[in-house]
Design a protein around this motif. Structure first.
Motif, short mmCIF file in Angstrom:
data_model
loop_
_atom_site.label_atom_id
_atom_site.label_comp_id
_atom_site.label_asym_id
_atom_site.label_seq_id
_atom_site.Cartn_x
_atom_site.Cartn_y
_atom_site.Cartn_z
N LEU A 96 0.56 -1.49 0.05
CA LEU A 96 -0.07 -0.02 -0.10
C LEU A 96 0.58 1.24 -0.21
O LEU A 96 0.32 1.79 -0.78
CB LEU A 96 -1.20 -0.01 1.31
N ARG A 97 1.83 1.50 0.91
CA ARG A 97 3.02 2.03 0.75
C ARG A 97 3.51 2.51 -0.32
O ARG A 97 3.64 3.87 -0.59
CB ARG A 97 3.80 2.38 2.01
N GLY A 98 3.95 2.20 -0.45
CA GLY A 98 4.73 1.51 -2.54
C GLY A 98 3.60 2.30 -3.23
O GLY A 98 3.16 3.53 -4.24
N TYR A 99 2.13 1.96 -3.30
CA TYR A 99 1.18 2.58 -4.51
C TYR A 99 0.75 4.38 -4.13
O TYR A 99 0.67 4.58 -4.83
CB TYR A 99 -0.11 1.47 -4.28
N LEU A 100 0.87 4.73 -2.80
CA LEU A 100 0.44 5.29 -1.99
C LEU A 100 2.17 6.62 -2.60
O LEU A 100 1.72 7.54 -3.25
CB LEU A 100 0.68 5.43 -0.58
N LYS A 101 3.06 5.97 -2.95
CA LYS A 101 4.20 7.09 -3.47
C LYS A 101 3.90 8.07 -4.72
O LYS A 101 4.51 9.13 -4.82
CB LYS A 101 5.11 6.20 -3.23
N HIS A 102 3.04 7.48 -5.51
CA HIS A 102 2.21 7.36 -6.89
C HIS A 102 1.54 7.42 -6.79
O HIS A 102 0.98 8.71 -7.54
CB HIS A 102 2.91 6.09 -7.95
N LEU A 103 0.58 7.87 -6.07
CA LEU A 103 -0.88 8.34 -5.97
C LEU A 103 -0.89 9.82 -5.95
O LEU A 103 0.36 10.84 -5.56
CB LEU A 103 -1.82 7.98 -4.54
N ARG A 104 -1.70 10.47 -7.04
CA ARG A 104 -1.92 12.45 -7.57
C ARG A 104 -3.18 11.87 -7.17
O ARG A 104 -4.35 11.47 -8.17
CB ARG A 104 -1.08 12.32 -8.43
N VAL A 105 -3.56 12.56 -6.11
CA VAL A 105 -5.02 12.76 -5.73
C VAL A 105 -5.90 13.12 -7.39
O VAL A 105 -7.33 13.40 -7.17
CB VAL A 105 -5.51 13.61 -4.22
N GLY A 106 -5.17 14.78 -6.83
CA GLY A 106 -5.97 15.66 -7.90
C GLY A 106 -7.22 16.36 -7.51
O GLY A 106 -7.48 16.08 -6.52
N CYS A 107 -8.11 16.54 -8.44
CA CYS A 107 -9.34 17.37 -8.40
C CYS A 107 -10.63 16.20 -8.77
O CYS A 107 -10.60 14.98 -9.12
CB CYS A 107 -9.85 18.20 -9.87
N SER A 108 -11.53 16.51 -8.31
CA SER A 108 -13.04 16.15 -8.25
C SER A 108 -13.09 15.59 -9.76
O SER A 108 -12.97 16.52 -10.38
CB SER A 108 -14.12 15.96 -6.85
N GLU A 109 -14.62 14.88 -9.71
CA GLU A 109 -15.31 14.75 -12.01
C GLU A 109 -16.14 15.04 -11.08
O GLU A 109 -16.81 14.16 -10.37
CB GLU A 109 -14.12 12.96 -11.68
N LYS A 110 -16.85 15.56 -12.25
CA LYS A 110 -18.45 15.64 -12.28
C LYS A 110 -18.77 14.30 -12.11
O LYS A 110 -18.18 13.97 -13.05
CB LYS A 110 -18.59 16.70 -13.56
N GLN A 111 -19.73 14.39 -11.45
CA GLN A 111 -21.09 13.00 -11.47
C GLN A 111 -21.59 13.53 -13.18
O GLN A 111 -22.29 14.42 -13.96
CB GLN A 111 -22.22 13.07 -10.91
N PRO A 112 -21.17 11.68 -13.84
CA PRO A 112 -21.44 11.44 -15.10
C PRO A 112 -22.90 11.49 -15.36
O PRO A 112 -23.80 11.89 -14.13
CB PRO A 112 -21.29 10.65 -15.64
N GLN A 113 -23.64 11.41 -16.46
CA GLN A 113 -25.55 11.33 -16.36
C GLN A 113 -25.27 9.63 -16.42
O GLN A 113 -24.86 9.12 -17.11
CB GLN A 113 -25.38 11.76 -17.36
N TRP A 138 -4.40 6.35 -9.03
CA TRP A 138 -5.75 5.65 -7.92
C TRP A 138 -5.81 4.57 -7.87
O TRP A 138 -6.32 3.61 -7.35
CB TRP A 138 -6.96 6.47 -8.59
N SER A 139 -5.79 3.38 -9.14
CA SER A 139 -5.98 1.84 -10.14
C SER A 139 -5.96 1.01 -8.48
O SER A 139 -6.77 0.29 -7.50
CB SER A 139 -6.07 1.66 -10.56
N PRO A 140 -4.31 0.85 -8.59
CA PRO A 140 -3.39 0.03 -7.75
C PRO A 140 -3.92 0.48 -6.15
O PRO A 140 -4.31 -0.39 -5.51
CB PRO A 140 -2.35 1.28 -7.30
N VAL A 141 -3.74 1.45 -5.75
CA VAL A 141 -4.06 2.21 -4.40
C VAL A 141 -5.55 1.75 -3.76
O VAL A 141 -6.31 0.49 -3.25
CB VAL A 141 -4.62 3.59 -3.87
N VAL A 142 -6.77 2.02 -5.13
CA VAL A 142 -7.92 1.62 -4.52
C VAL A 142 -8.61 -0.08 -4.57
O VAL A 142 -9.27 -0.24 -3.87
CB VAL A 142 -9.48 2.01 -5.64
#
Length: 156
Positions: A96-113, A138-142
């Protein structure tokens, strides 16, 4: 809350628990004080959050949460089940810590239709964002947190 007071010149130590004073012997006073301090720190929420994931939505009404603390322990909860506190293995934490080193949280995404979308909310290092599609970092962390949730959470 439990308060212990050690008085060096006295053989009697006063331990206050829930407003009641209880005498204890000097031999166990130091052990009692250490245990009390550890218990108080845990009870008062002195745990520091490392990463937090919440998955909500979909037709099934998913509401899953995983909170991993810096000490390696975690809290797992699902909508229809009681929360479970478990500690991750060293290998799980290392991955988990290895994956978190590469994590970029970024901005929220608008809800799709539409109606059948899973909303992923991830919090890490003081940043929080919600997404409906998982970015590459995000994928490896999630996936790692979902795997731990499957392993440790109470069945729904």
């Amino acid at each position: 809350m439990r308060i212990s007071r050690i008085v060096p010149s006295a053989a009697l130590i006063l331990v206050v628990s829930g407003g009641t004073a209880l005498p204890t012997h000097a031999a166990s006073a130091q052990e009692s004080a250490q245990t009390s301090a550890q218990t108080s720190a845990q009870a008062n929420g002195h745990k520091k959050v490392l990463v937090q994931l919440r998955e909500t939505g979909g037709f099934a009404g998913i509401d899953d949460r995983v909170t991993v603390y810096t000490n390696g322990c975690a809290r797992f909860s699902r909508r229809q089940a009681p929360p479970v506190n478990k500690c991750l293995t060293r290998g799980e934490m290392r991955k988990l810590r290895g994956y978190l080193k590469h994590l970029r949280v970024g901005c929220s995404e608008k809800q799709p239709q539409g109606a059948d979308f899973i909303k992923y909310t991830l919090a890490y290092h003081g940043h929080r964002a919600s997404r409906y599609t998982l970015p590459r970092t995000w994928s490896p962390v999630v996936r790692q947190l979902e795997k731990a949730l499957q392993k440790y959470a109470a069945p729904a």
